[in-house]
Design an enzyme around this catalytic site. Structure first.
Site, PDB file in Angstrom:
ATOM      1  N   GLY A  45       0.799  -1.223   0.027  1.00 28.31           N
ATOM      2  CA  GLY A  45       0.004   0.012   0.117  1.00 28.31           C
ATOM      3  C   GLY A  45       0.878   1.162  -0.106  1.00 28.31           C
ATOM      4  CD  GLN A  50       3.159   5.814   2.533  1.00 28.52           C
ATOM      5  OE1 GLN A  50       2.423   5.131   1.878  1.00 28.52           O
ATOM      6  NE2 GLN A  50       4.239   5.302   3.375  1.00 28.52           N
ATOM      7  CB  CYS A  87       4.715   2.708   7.878  1.00 31.84           C
ATOM      8  SG  CYS A  87       4.365   3.920   7.041  1.00 31.84           S
ATOM      9  CG  LEU A  88       6.323   0.934   1.946  1.00 34.05           C
ATOM     10  CD1 LEU A  88       5.873   1.217   0.378  1.00 34.05           C
ATOM     11  CD2 LEU A  88       7.511  -0.174   1.729  1.00 34.05           C
ATOM     12  CG  HIS A 129      -1.038   1.915   7.640  1.00 39.28           C
ATOM     13  ND1 HIS A 129       0.046   1.584   8.738  1.00 39.28           N
ATOM     14  CD2 HIS A 129      -0.290   2.585   6.811  1.00 39.28           C
ATOM     15  CE1 HIS A 129       1.286   2.256   8.446  1.00 39.28           C
ATOM     16  NE2 HIS A 129       1.123   2.762   7.163  1.00 39.28           N
ATOM     17  CD  GLU A 130      -1.226   2.696   2.906  1.00 38.35           C
ATOM     18  OE1 GLU A 130      -0.902   4.042   2.550  1.00 38.35           O
ATOM     19  OE2 GLU A 130      -0.411   1.687   3.203  1.00 38.35           O
ATOM     20  CG  HIS A 133       0.251   7.115   5.291  1.00 37.82           C
ATOM     21  ND1 HIS A 133       1.368   7.577   5.829  1.00 37.82           N
ATOM     22  CD2 HIS A 133       0.607   5.994   5.060  1.00 37.82           C
ATOM     23  CE1 HIS A 133       2.283   6.715   6.077  1.00 37.82           C
ATOM     24  NE2 HIS A 133       1.625   5.646   5.780  1.00 37.82           N
TER      25      HIS A 133
HETATM   26 NI    NI Z   1       2.600   3.756   6.072  1.00 33.98          NI
END
Ligand code: NI
Length: 173
Positions: A45, A50, A87-88, A129-130, A133
């Site tokens: 995702g 991000q 998380c990236l 989660h997304e 963001h």
């Molecule tokens: Ni994340």
């Protein structure tokens, strides 16, 4: 234009993304780029902030097809589910977090149509989660002060030993 993934500390990750008012070719291209960045990472995702784009949009693929949600919102959620999140933008850190088990998310697809998705398990968690963001909320913000301290310490260990590639898993008691 190439995009890189913004990581913890970048102010763009703390800001609320703006509603998307026009779904055009540029947005389609942006989604293509986001999928490229996400798959390369690799991740399942990715939200626009991000990569430094303050728009309410995320892309995802948990292995059963690519999905895009524009201006998504959670219209209903229920239950509780403890599940490990990564998380990236906080690479290497995996933390067990308690969140609702099921969510009903509504947004637009790239054709401008309203889509309703009900999800639990991994996908339900990914949506929450997304969506965070898009509101400038990171995993650290969902923790108690004590949990945050522990998680930050683990993340610092990752940053200090970037070549070890040793992921840090945290489960709070
Ligand atoms: Ni994340």
């Amino acid at each position: 234009m190439s995009f890189s993934i913004r990581t913890y500390g970048d102010p763009v990750l703390k800001s609320k993304a703006a509603e998307i008012t026009e779904i055009d070719d540029k947005l389609v291209t942006l989604c293509d780029r986001m999928f490229d960045v996400m798959f390369k990472a690799p991740g399942i995702g990715l939200a626009a902030p991000q990569i430094g784009i303050q728009k309410r949009l995320f892309v995802y693929d948990i292995g059963d097809g690519e999905g895009v949600l524009i201006n998504p919102e959670i219209v209903e959620s229920d239950g509780e589910f403890m599940y490990e999140e990564g998380c990236l933008s906080i690479p290497g850190l995996y933390v067990e977090m308690l969140r609702p088990a099921r969510v009903h998310v509504r947004g637009l697809n790239l054709d401008g149509e309203t889509v309703d998705v009900e999800a639990d398990d991994l996908l339900g968690r990914l949506f929450q989660h997304e969506l965070d963001h898009l509101n400038g909320v990171l995993m650290f913000d969902r923790m108690s002060p004590d949990q945050r301290k522990e998680a930050m310490a683990a993340y610092r260990r990752i940053l200090e030993a970037p070549n070890s590639q040793e992921p840090q898993h945290i489960a709070f008691k």
